[in-house]
Design an enzyme around this catalytic site. Structure first.
Site, PDB file in Angstrom:
ATOM      1  N   ALA A 134       0.838  -1.205   0.000  1.00  0.00           N
ATOM      2  CA  ALA A 134       0.000   0.000   0.000  1.00  0.00           C
ATOM      3  C   ALA A 134       0.872   1.255   0.000  1.00  0.00           C
ATOM      4  CB  ALA A 134      -0.900   0.000   1.232  1.00  0.00           C
ATOM      5  N   ASP A 135       0.429   2.290  -0.707  1.00  0.00           N
ATOM      6  CA  ASP A 135       1.145   3.569  -0.624  1.00  0.00           C
ATOM      7  C   ASP A 135       0.365   4.503   0.308  1.00  0.00           C
ATOM      8  OD1 ASP A 135      -0.986   4.611  -2.049  1.00  0.00           O
ATOM      9  OD2 ASP A 135       0.085   4.662  -3.957  1.00  0.00           O
TER      10      ASP A 135
END
Lengths: 244, 85
Positions: free
Chosen positions: B34-35
């Site tokens: 995930a960013d």
């Protein structure tokens, strides 16, 4: 179904933007300004063009006012596809004589307002994986203008906000752009003296002032799918007054 | 549905991951790719789902600790959300 919200759209450039979006087929137009009753003329004009319009009272300097407005729009229309941050004021004066209050009120409405609005709508646009936000900057935000330290700083700030937000939201299909009008005939510029107007005219290669529709056309392009691959950009609409 | 199942569903949707990957300890950043924007979106969705039970929004300083399914479940429990929904 497409829904647009345009801040500061009771008159001037904001109203022209609402009308242009309606002509281009945007179905629901939320006309907002500090007082709901100020919006009536724009609402009627938009309805006459065949679109659905509602007036909404939003003070863009207050986060709570924006959040309540955006929630109401989502409840009524289900989505916000286009957001135009157009609300703006001037409190001109030379730097040496500019009061802290003049600075704060201009920055609060012109810059903080766009930030709060972008924050509120981006939440819904992110989820929808699409959306277009257009900020109305100004040529003076790019070149500066004596007597407008507050206004030009707010507009320069809007350009930077546009670029940063475009970088943050780009991967999610949400585009953020700005239009930087030059000298446009409106209530805001009517108050300038003939002398000032003539001096400005001499700096415009096209030799005339712009119309609110000229700005609205650029906004409508950025808001539309015709600009699907355009983000983080500033389109100048200034008759050649400044060529960055 | 249990609280964990509900949160897990939201995480799978937001991060586009299969249920088998989203274990209680799987780290959003390191294990699930995930960013920062994914995490912001995740927090938004958790707020939407559980806002009425936890006073609306999750304070910014709390979000840094919400790194896994387990951490979110623990956090929500600490705010008074029940195990069974």
């Amino acid at each position: 179904m497409s829904t647009a919200i345009v801040t500061g759209s009771a008159r001037g450039i904001g109203r022209a933007i609402c009308e242009k979006l309606a002509k281009d087929g945007v179905e629901n137009i939320v006309v907002c300004d500090v007082k709901a009753e100020w919006c009536e003329e724009t609402v009627e004009a938009v309805k006459a063009l065949g679109a659905n319009a509602v007036a909404m009272e939003i003070n863009v300097a207050e986060g709570a006012s924006i959040d309540a407005g955006v929630e109401a729009i989502i409840k009524q229309f289900g989505a916000i596809d286009i957001c135009v941050n157009n609300a703006g004021i001037t409190r001109d004066g030379l730097l040496m004589r500019m009061t802290e209050e003049d600075w704060d009120s201009v920055l609060d409405i012109n810059l903080k307002g766009a930030f709060l609005m972008t924050k509120a709508v981006s939440r819904h646009m992110l989820r929808a994986r699409k959306g277009s936000i257009v900020n109305i900057a100004s040529v003076v935000g790019l070149m500066g203008n004596a007597g407008q330290c507050n206004y030009s700083a707010s507009k320069g700030g809007l350009v930077a906000l546009t670029k940063s937000a475009a970088r943050e939201l780009g991967a999610r299909g949400v585009r953020v752009n700005a239009v930087a009008p030059g000298f446009i005939k409106s209530k805001m510029t009517d108050v300038l003296t003939e002398d000032v107007k003539n001096r400005m005219l001499s700096a415009i290669p096209m030799g005339k002032f712009g119309e609110v529709e000229d700005v609205a056309n650029a906004v409508a392009f950025l808001a539309s799918d015709a600009a699907a691959y355009v983000t983080g950009q500033v389109i100048s609409v200034n008759g050649g007054m400044l060529m960055p | 549905m249990t609280l964990e199942e509900k949160v897990k569903t939201i995480i799978c949707e937001t991060l586009n991951r299969g249920a088998e990957e989203v274990t209680p300890a799987a780290d959003f950043n390191n294990d699930l790719g995930a960013d920062s924007l994914d995490l912001a979106e995740l927090v938004m969705k958790i707020e939407d789902e559980f806002g009425s039970m936890i006073d609306g929004s999750i304070p910014e300083e709390d979000t840094a600790n919400l790194k896994s399914l387990g951490a979110i479940v623990e956090y929500l429990k600490s705010k008074g959300v029940a195990d069974e929904l």
